[in-house]
Design a protein around this motif. Structure first.
Motif, PDB file in Angstrom:
ATOM      1  N   THR B  69      31.560 -21.248  33.118  1.00 24.21           N
ATOM      2  CA  THR B  69      30.250 -20.695  33.217  1.00 24.21           C
ATOM      3  C   THR B  69      29.449 -20.854  32.058  1.00 24.21           C
ATOM      4  O   THR B  69      30.073 -21.184  30.941  1.00 24.21           O
ATOM      5  N   GLN B  70      28.282 -20.545  31.915  1.00 20.11           N
ATOM      6  CA  GLN B  70      27.452 -20.421  30.561  1.00 20.11           C
ATOM      7  C   GLN B  70      26.545 -19.325  30.762  1.00 20.11           C
ATOM      8  O   GLN B  70      25.359 -19.248  30.621  1.00 20.11           O
ATOM      9  N   ASP B  80      33.239  -9.980  28.335  1.00 22.60           N
ATOM     10  CA  ASP B  80      33.042 -11.197  28.093  1.00 22.60           C
ATOM     11  C   ASP B  80      32.649 -11.178  26.243  1.00 22.60           C
ATOM     12  O   ASP B  80      32.965 -12.309  25.622  1.00 22.60           O
ATOM     13  N   TRP B  85      33.341 -14.729  23.694  1.00 16.29           N
ATOM     14  CA  TRP B  85      32.668 -15.608  24.252  1.00 16.29           C
ATOM     15  C   TRP B  85      31.202 -15.347  23.973  1.00 16.29           C
ATOM     16  O   TRP B  85      30.668 -16.379  24.381  1.00 16.29           O
ATOM     17  N   ARG B 107      34.928 -18.902  36.589  1.00 13.38           N
ATOM     18  CA  ARG B 107      35.791 -18.968  35.325  1.00 13.38           C
ATOM     19  C   ARG B 107      37.199 -19.319  35.717  1.00 13.38           C
ATOM     20  O   ARG B 107      38.094 -18.435  35.180  1.00 13.38           O
ATOM     21  N   ASP B 111      34.104 -18.920  29.300  1.00 15.87           N
ATOM     22  CA  ASP B 111      32.758 -19.134  29.454  1.00 15.87           C
ATOM     23  C   ASP B 111      32.379 -19.905  28.228  1.00 15.87           C
ATOM     24  O   ASP B 111      33.146 -19.891  27.164  1.00 15.87           O
TER      25      ASP B 111
END
Lengths: 497, 202, 239
Positions: B69-70, B80, B85, B107, B111
């Motif tokens: 993911t971004q 997160d 991340w 994920r 990330d």
């Protein structure tokens, strides 16, 4: 029940059946083509799925080959499953059901056949494009733009044929299945065109594009596959057991609540992401409100079945249809709850989502398409299914495979999510922990593929002419097997020469 | 006929309402978002150009999105930020230049929204992409060895070649990113959401 | 095959044996279509009022949820509740606990047991860098390290990224944690101390072993520990 049956026979028998024969004759080529193509893509999708699954626990498998890298095979898997199998099987179902329910001959058959071929070429072009690395990068809309005309134009034919049949229909009454079919043909084009415009044609970017993407990604299942599946269930269950559907009012409530709420559910795929809170909140509410149509439709189907469950022992159609309806309820409950923020905090970004998708697509949608084929093919081909054993294998593989898949992935997903939310657990430990579950997914995939192969053999058998004809339908408990056909053909040969 | 009309019109209305509510209105709200100008005069977010823009294309064509993911979730929702991340949650403004978006929903790997800040070392990325087992034993990330030229044992490695740890991998002792490899690494280094945006404090 | 086997139970046309195909040609051609039931019809069972009420209850829940969690209805209203900000300010944590958590990002290379990976990643357990000069340690972790280093008698030649995107409290905690785990024992670091080192090394790139030693040899600017907490860099203020 007996009384019902008799009433039905007396009422419509002589004229009714002649009509059915006509309708089926007119639609035969189109429908068989569509369903055969759908099964082809189902096989391709299963193989691509199994390859991706193996790559996730053995990254070295077919490793280092750019064409077959995980990110491409995975995209091919989903796109062939949803457009190749889902799209083509659902279109065949739509056309056949509409022709039957409107009691009109299939219009524009040549156009539909040509369209069907072009559509399949379009999917092939898209698949090759993705494997070559030309995916658009937008999930579920990966097909490169140059594949789109191949897909859009034939679909226009299907929409036109559907409307033509509807406006020529014999009876003034519109049966509930037809509502869903009409809805699909309105929703799907609007859906695809707006989503393509917003993503690949670049009308919006950034987060707005992500919202459009997932509005589409959720609706392609919810406004295309699901209504077709429900339409099939609404047709097959009362048709096979010979009773009217429980309640018109519940049908009405189920249809409109489904139409109103499903649309809004897509943004829950981005919970926790960089979206304005209100968009996610609407998605959560849209998903939770799905309890209303799901329970309503569930009651309607269950009450119709009540008293006829013993038929599940023998009727292949009914067994697949009931499996589909039951897993529709289960996977929809799961999906609605999954949208809640507290649930998403754990299961979002994990294998749980994948498990859910498969419960829905392979537990609900696919069995209903299979049921449709089991029911209609003997009518279209005027030939019986040649092996009861293969039907049994197909059924048990579908059921066991789906449950194993869904169970393993959902459990693994919950644990994976809980571990990811605990920063003292190193990421690689989590990756390692999931591996046994990823392996059981490969196993589940192989089971599902075996079922598909069994079905394929039966399908090939029913479309190719052979000597032995049976007068009765092939029921699940019969010992009919295609070896008998081979023997019959062997016997027949010497006489011929 | 009137029933047909209610059916068709109702169906159309349901979908038009959600297109409006979930696609058109949010987009219209986003029109107001503009990049910020940083103290040094540069914009945030900056447009992708040169290698990083091409690297983005490589990222898309390899389908990294199916495992990465971004998007970083807010503090207190998931872990997160505590996993490192990112230093803050992602906000819509971070993505003004993203087309197509690559937010992702899975994920299998960590990330990558701020991977450029977390792992700026080009040689680490090179080794990792060439064979993830070299840097992260037990990873399930695929090898992207086709982004690298390999230097075999006995050959003279160019000055900027990267030495594989230990005894190398099979016959290969050094690697050198090729054009696409350099572009992909440039893109990864460019992924950085550390710049503090005021709306991220929510 | 008995007539009970009934996909579409239509007793009129059901033959009793496979061989007994009746001679009627129409039947032979269309048997599947003939034996089936009528097209489905609608039943007219009423919907219970209680069920309708339940649906309304669900709708009311939806209304309540939208009213409560829709944030500000604007593009930058990311928090679903105006008060959410209060809930997410984390309670103060004991440095060892916070440090263990932050250490999650180091594990990938230095491993959970702090022993690193031979040839690739140096150990933290028993490392002279970890147990030695605090200022040097903080500078190293804040700005990253590359080049040929010797740790506990072994050579490593690789690169570690800078960790300047973590705030002072987290860096202080993780350093305190690595100085007091796996048999290590040394005094803790305060977040003011880290803030001072961060300020002092502002703009410095990745260290080489030599430049790091040189840095450690220069005396710190006057009274680093007394540096006011407001000296934190912009990164720290983002929190």
């Amino acid at each position: 029940m007996v009384a019902d049956t008799k009433a039905g026979v007396v009422k419509g028998a002589p004229s009714d059946y002649e009509f059915r024969v006509e309708v089926d004759r007119s639609s035969k080529q189109v429908i068989v083509l569509y369903w055969a193509a759908a099964l082809f893509w189902l096989t391709v999708a299963s193989i691509a799925g199994i390859i991706s699954s193996i790559k996730l626990h053995n990254p070295g498998f077919l490793g280092g080959i750019e064409w077959l890298t995980f990110g491409r095979v995975r995209a091919v898997h989903w796109d062939t499953a949803i457009y190749g199998f889902g799209g083509v099987a659902a279109s065949g179902t739509l056309l056949w059901l509409q022709a039957r329910l409107c009691q009109v001959r299939m219009p524009y058959t040549k156009l539909l056949i040509a369209g069907g071929l072009v559509f399949n070429v379009g999917i092939l072009v898209g698949v090759v494009g993705i494997l070559m690395g030309q995916s658009t990068g937008v999930e579920t809309l990966e097909f490169p733009l140059y594949a789109m005309p191949f897909l859009v134009v034939p679909y226009v034919f299907i929409v036109i044929a559907n409307f033509t049949m509807y406006f020529k229909k014999k009876s003034s009454h519109t049966y509930v299945s037809q509502w869903y079919l009409m809805a699909v043909t309105v929703w799907f084009p609007v859906l695809v065109l707006s989503a393509e415009a917003c993503t690949n044609l670049g009308a919006v970017d950034g987060v707005a594009q992500a919202i459009a993407n997932w509005w589409y990604g959720h609706n392609v299942v919810g406004l295309f596959a699901t209504p077709t599946g429900i339409a099939a269930a609404y047709y097959l269950i009362p048709k096979v057991i010979g009773k009217p559907i429980h309640s018109y009012h519940l049908s009405l409530l189920g249809f409109w609540s489904n139409a109103i709420f499903y649309n809004w559910a897509g943004t829950h795929h981005l919970t926790g992401g960089p979206l304005p809170a209100w968009t996610i909140t609407l998605g959560v509410v849209g998903s939770m409100m799905m309890f209303i149509p799901v329970i309503t439709i569930g009651i309607n189907h269950h009450m119709t079945m009540l008293g006829s469950f013993h038929l599940l022992k023998t009727s292949p159609t009914l067994r697949f249809a009931v499996m589909g309806s039951m897993l529709y309820t289960v996977s929809s409950f799961q999906g609605a709850l999954e949208a809640l923020r507290s649930h998403q905090e754990i299961t979002h970004f994990t294998h749980y989502t994948i498990g859910h998708v498969h419960l829905g697509m392979y537990g609900f949608f696919a069995p209903l398409m299979f049921a449709m084929m089991y029911y209609a093919m003997p009518r279209l081909m005027n030939r019986e299914w040649s092996s009861a054993r293969l039907i049994r294998i197909h059924f048990w593989c579908t059921l066991v495979g789906t449950l194993l898949y869904g169970g393993a992935m959902c459990y693994a997903g919950i644990r994976q999510g809980m571990m990811m939310n605990d920063p003292s657990i190193p990421f690689l430990n989590i990756v390692q922990w999931t591996i046994p579950f990823l392996m059981s997914r490969t196993l589940a995939g192989l089971i599902l593929l075996s079922g598909t192969v069994a079905f394929l053999i039966n399908f090939v058998r029913i479309v190719t002419p052979h000597k032995l004809t049976w007068a009765t339908p092939t029921m699940l408990d019969s010992d009919r097997d295609w070896k008998q056909i081979l023997e019959a053909e062997k016997e027949a040969k010497p006489q011929h020469e | 006929m009137s029933r047909t009309f209610v059916l068709a019109f109702g169906i159309l209305l349901t979908i038009l309402s959600s297109v409006t509510g979930l696609v058109i209105i949010p987009n219209w709200q986003f029109q107001a978002l503009k990049p910020v100008v940083k103290a040094d005069g540069r914009r945030y977010p900056e447009a992708y150009f040169g290698d990083s823009a091409k690297g983005r294309g490589v990222y898309i064509s390899q389908g990294c999105i199916y495992c990465h993911t971004q998007q970083v979730r807010m503090k207190g929702y998931g872990a997160d930020i505590r996993r490192g991340w990112g230093t803050r949650r992602s906000v819509p403004r971070d993505y003004l230049e993203d087309r197509p978006h690559q937010l992702g929903t899975m994920r299998t790997g960590p990330d990558l929204a701020s991977i450029g800040a977390r792992q700026p070392s080009e040689s680490w990325h090179a080794l990792h992409l060439y064979d993830p087992q070299l840097t992260s034993a037990g990873s399930v990330m695929p090898r992207y060895n086709y982004f690298f030229d390999e230097v075999k044992r006995g050959q003279m490695p160019p000055a900027d070649a990267i030495r594989l740890p230990g005894n190398g991998r099979g016959d290969v002792t050094h690697i050198l990113p090729n054009e696409r490899g350099r572009q992909l690494i440039a893109y990864l280094k460019r992924l950085n959401q550390s710049f503090p945006l005021p709306e991220a404090n929510q | 095959m008995s007539s009970i086997h009934n996909d579409d139970p239509n007793p009129n046309q059901e033959p009793t044996h496979e061989a007994d195909v009746p001679p009627d040609p129409i039947f032979v051609i269309h048997r599947a279509a003939m034996r089936e039931m009528d097209e489905p019809r609608d039943g007219a069972e009423p919907t219970p009022v209680s069920y309708i009420l339940l649906c309304f209850a669900a709708l009311m829940w939806g209304g309540w949820y939208i009213g409560t969690y829709a944030g500000t209805w604007s593009a930058d209203g990311l928090a679903e509740r105006a008060t959410a900000g209060a809930a997410i300010t984390a309670p103060a944590q004991n440095p060892m606990e916070l440090g263990k958590e932050v250490f999650g990002v180091c594990v990938q290379c230095h491993q959970e047991n702090g022993r690193g990976v031979p040839e690739n990643y140096p150990p933290l357990a028993g490392s002279e860098y970890v147990l030695g000069d605090k200022r040097k340690l903080a500078a190293l972790v804040l700005r990253g390290l590359g080049g040929d280093v010797t740790v506990a008698g072994k050579h490593f030649n690789s690169q570690m990224p800078a960790w300047d995107n973590r705030d002072d409290e987290e860096i202080a905690a993780v350093l305190t944690y690595i100085r007091n785990s796996w048999g290590n024992k040394a005094d803790p670091l305060s977040k003011e101390f880290v803030a001072a080192v961060r300020k002092e090394t502002e703009g410095k790139g990745e260290w080489r072993p030599a430049s790091l030693d040189a840095f450690a040899a220069t005396p710190p600017p006057a009274a680093p520990v007394a540096a006011p907490p407001t000296a934190a860099t912009p990164q720290a203020q983002t929190k």
